[in-house]
Design a protein around this motif. Sequence first.
Motif, PDB file in Angstrom:
ATOM      1  N   SER A 108      -1.820  -0.099  10.715  1.00  0.00           N
ATOM      2  CA  SER A 108      -0.575   0.418  11.250  1.00  0.00           C
ATOM      3  C   SER A 108      -0.388   1.950  11.003  1.00  0.00           C
ATOM      4  CB  SER A 108       0.824  -0.239  10.665  1.00  0.00           C
ATOM      5  OG  SER A 108       0.678  -0.086   9.379  1.00  0.00           O
ATOM      6  N   ALA A 109       0.675   2.612  11.398  1.00  0.00           N
ATOM      7  CA  ALA A 109       1.026   3.765  11.326  1.00  0.00           C
ATOM      8  C   ALA A 109       2.253   4.040  11.102  1.00  0.00           C
ATOM      9  CB  ALA A 109       0.226   4.854  12.305  1.00  0.00           C
ATOM     10  N   VAL A 110       3.020   4.721  10.161  1.00  0.00           N
ATOM     11  CA  VAL A 110       4.391   4.855  10.234  1.00  0.00           C
ATOM     12  C   VAL A 110       4.630   6.359  11.186  1.00  0.00           C
ATOM     13  CG1 VAL A 110       6.432   5.785   8.831  1.00  0.00           C
ATOM     14  CG2 VAL A 110       4.921   4.141   8.010  1.00  0.00           C
ATOM     15  N   VAL A 111       5.562   6.304  12.175  1.00  0.00           N
ATOM     16  CA  VAL A 111       5.788   7.393  13.021  1.00  0.00           C
ATOM     17  C   VAL A 111       7.078   7.897  12.502  1.00  0.00           C
ATOM     18  CG1 VAL A 111       6.052   8.192  15.268  1.00  0.00           C
ATOM     19  CG2 VAL A 111       4.542   6.149  14.728  1.00  0.00           C
ATOM     20  N   ILE A 112       7.119   9.057  12.132  1.00  0.00           N
ATOM     21  CA  ILE A 112       8.329   9.887  11.664  1.00  0.00           C
ATOM     22  C   ILE A 112       8.570  11.014  12.791  1.00  0.00           C
ATOM     23  CG2 ILE A 112       9.606  11.466  10.126  1.00  0.00           C
ATOM     24  CD1 ILE A 112       7.915   9.832   7.914  1.00  0.00           C
ATOM     25  N   ASP A 113       9.693  11.084  13.674  1.00  0.00           N
ATOM     26  CA  ASP A 113      10.025  11.948  14.427  1.00  0.00           C
ATOM     27  C   ASP A 113      11.028  12.600  13.895  1.00  0.00           C
ATOM     28  OD1 ASP A 113      10.864  13.313  16.728  1.00  0.00           O
ATOM     29  OD2 ASP A 113      11.281  11.630  18.105  1.00  0.00           O
ATOM     30  N   PRO A 114      11.062  13.996  13.808  1.00  0.00           N
ATOM     31  CA  PRO A 114      11.996  14.959  13.160  1.00  0.00           C
ATOM     32  C   PRO A 114      13.200  15.127  13.716  1.00  0.00           C
ATOM     33  CG  PRO A 114       9.967  16.164  13.380  1.00  0.00           C
ATOM     34  CD  PRO A 114       9.624  14.715  13.885  1.00  0.00           C
ATOM     35  N   SER A 118       0.878  -0.989  -0.155  1.00  0.00           N
ATOM     36  CA  SER A 118      -0.067   0.016  -0.035  1.00  0.00           C
ATOM     37  C   SER A 118       0.902   1.154  -0.168  1.00  0.00           C
ATOM     38  CB  SER A 118      -0.728  -0.064   1.208  1.00  0.00           C
ATOM     39  OG  SER A 118      -1.805   1.213   1.311  1.00  0.00           O
ATOM     40  N   SER A 119       0.584   2.215  -1.159  1.00  0.00           N
ATOM     41  CA  SER A 119       1.762   3.456  -0.969  1.00  0.00           C
ATOM     42  C   SER A 119       0.787   4.451  -0.233  1.00  0.00           C
ATOM     43  CB  SER A 119       1.919   3.474  -2.229  1.00  0.00           C
ATOM     44  OG  SER A 119       0.691   3.845  -3.359  1.00  0.00           O
ATOM     45  N   ASP A 120      -0.294   4.333   0.283  1.00  0.00           N
ATOM     46  CA  ASP A 120      -1.257   5.092   0.857  1.00  0.00           C
ATOM     47  C   ASP A 120      -0.914   5.077   2.344  1.00  0.00           C
ATOM     48  OD1 ASP A 120      -2.745   7.397   1.515  1.00  0.00           O
ATOM     49  OD2 ASP A 120      -4.365   6.283   1.159  1.00  0.00           O
ATOM     50  N   VAL A 121       0.363   5.539   2.742  1.00  0.00           N
ATOM     51  CA  VAL A 121       0.624   5.330   4.127  1.00  0.00           C
ATOM     52  C   VAL A 121       0.097   6.351   5.219  1.00  0.00           C
ATOM     53  CG1 VAL A 121       2.798   5.049   5.532  1.00  0.00           C
ATOM     54  CG2 VAL A 121       2.976   4.461   2.874  1.00  0.00           C
ATOM     55  N   LEU A 122      -0.232   5.796   6.285  1.00  0.00           N
ATOM     56  CA  LEU A 122      -0.661   6.872   7.423  1.00  0.00           C
ATOM     57  C   LEU A 122       0.421   7.215   7.905  1.00  0.00           C
ATOM     58  CD1 LEU A 122      -2.735   8.311   9.327  1.00  0.00           C
ATOM     59  CD2 LEU A 122      -3.192   6.092  10.467  1.00  0.00           C
ATOM     60  N   VAL A 123       0.820   8.564   8.352  1.00  0.00           N
ATOM     61  CA  VAL A 123       1.953   8.893   8.922  1.00  0.00           C
ATOM     62  C   VAL A 123       1.446   9.875  10.241  1.00  0.00           C
ATOM     63  CG1 VAL A 123       4.042  10.394   8.924  1.00  0.00           C
ATOM     64  CG2 VAL A 123       3.417   8.916   6.852  1.00  0.00           C
ATOM     65  N   VAL A 124       2.018   9.334  11.210  1.00  0.00           N
ATOM     66  CA  VAL A 124       1.659  10.186  12.470  1.00  0.00           C
ATOM     67  C   VAL A 124       2.929  10.709  13.354  1.00  0.00           C
ATOM     68  CG1 VAL A 124      -0.461   8.988  12.932  1.00  0.00           C
ATOM     69  CG2 VAL A 124       1.492   8.094  13.790  1.00  0.00           C
ATOM     70  N   GLY A 125       3.022  11.576  14.231  1.00  0.00           N
ATOM     71  CA  GLY A 125       4.007  12.195  14.843  1.00  0.00           C
ATOM     72  C   GLY A 125       4.075  11.481  16.095  1.00  0.00           C
ATOM     73  N   PRO A 126       5.308  11.489  16.874  1.00  0.00           N
ATOM     74  CA  PRO A 126       5.656  10.849  17.846  1.00  0.00           C
ATOM     75  C   PRO A 126       4.837  11.463  19.201  1.00  0.00           C
ATOM     76  CG  PRO A 126       7.494  12.354  17.507  1.00  0.00           C
ATOM     77  CD  PRO A 126       6.396  12.285  16.385  1.00  0.00           C
ATOM     78  N   GLU A 127       4.127  12.531  18.896  1.00  0.00           N
ATOM     79  CA  GLU A 127       3.297  13.428  20.182  1.00  0.00           C
ATOM     80  C   GLU A 127       1.865  13.185  20.038  1.00  0.00           C
ATOM     81  OE1 GLU A 127       4.576  14.540  23.012  1.00  0.00           O
ATOM     82  OE2 GLU A 127       6.344  13.793  22.131  1.00  0.00           O
ATOM     83  N   HIS A 128       1.577  12.269  18.562  1.00  0.00           N
ATOM     84  CA  HIS A 128      -0.019  12.104  18.751  1.00  0.00           C
ATOM     85  C   HIS A 128      -0.357  11.417  19.942  1.00  0.00           C
ATOM     86  CE1 HIS A 128       0.081  13.390  14.507  1.00  0.00           C
ATOM     87  NE2 HIS A 128      -1.156  13.650  14.998  1.00  0.00           N
ATOM     88  N   THR A 129      -1.364  11.101  20.450  1.00  0.00           N
ATOM     89  CA  THR A 129      -1.969  10.335  21.366  1.00  0.00           C
ATOM     90  C   THR A 129      -2.126   8.870  20.875  1.00  0.00           C
ATOM     91  OG1 THR A 129      -4.065  10.747  21.313  1.00  0.00           O
ATOM     92  CG2 THR A 129      -2.722  12.195  23.117  1.00  0.00           C
ATOM     93  N   LEU A 130      -2.347   7.968  21.697  1.00  0.00           N
ATOM     94  CA  LEU A 130      -2.784   6.873  21.123  1.00  0.00           C
ATOM     95  C   LEU A 130      -4.217   6.760  20.454  1.00  0.00           C
ATOM     96  CD1 LEU A 130      -1.274   4.053  23.664  1.00  0.00           C
ATOM     97  CD2 LEU A 130      -0.303   4.868  21.274  1.00  0.00           C
ATOM     98  N   ARG A 131      -5.150   7.437  21.276  1.00  0.00           N
ATOM     99  CA  ARG A 131      -6.471   7.629  20.803  1.00  0.00           C
ATOM    100  C   ARG A 131      -6.347   8.147  19.382  1.00  0.00           C
ATOM    101  NH1 ARG A 131     -10.971   6.409  23.256  1.00  0.00           N
ATOM    102  NH2 ARG A 131     -10.108   7.037  25.183  1.00  0.00           N
TER     103      ARG A 131
END
Length: 130
Positions: A34-40, A8-21
Amino acid sequence: MQVREAMSSDVLVVGPEHTLREAARMMSARGVGSAVVIDPDSEGVGIMTERDVLNAIGAGLDCDVERTAAHLTWDAVYAGPDWTVEEAAAAMARGGFRHLVVLEGREVTGVISVRDLMRVWARDRTPTRA
């Protein structure tokens, strides 16, 4: 077949500070596990899965307080887009993973999941009708 054809090339990206909810809501809305987490501020790419959320809930943690950064895998196994789907399946089996982040160089190009592998397997083995 290569991973690039099955992922799947439509990837969900979230930040490290998003809450689990917040992450769980986004995953649910997109219908992904799943969500890919990118921490700058750090090296690498992490992945948070539905299992990580489930484990946090099972441990009695507050999903409105807990951040994704504390509940993800930073040392994930990454697949290359040129891998075969058999190589991806073998890596998943060895590591006990259901998702692999697909990287081309340092760039996230997709995620391949067990669901993707099953879809490919079923399609390739379903007889076509004349």
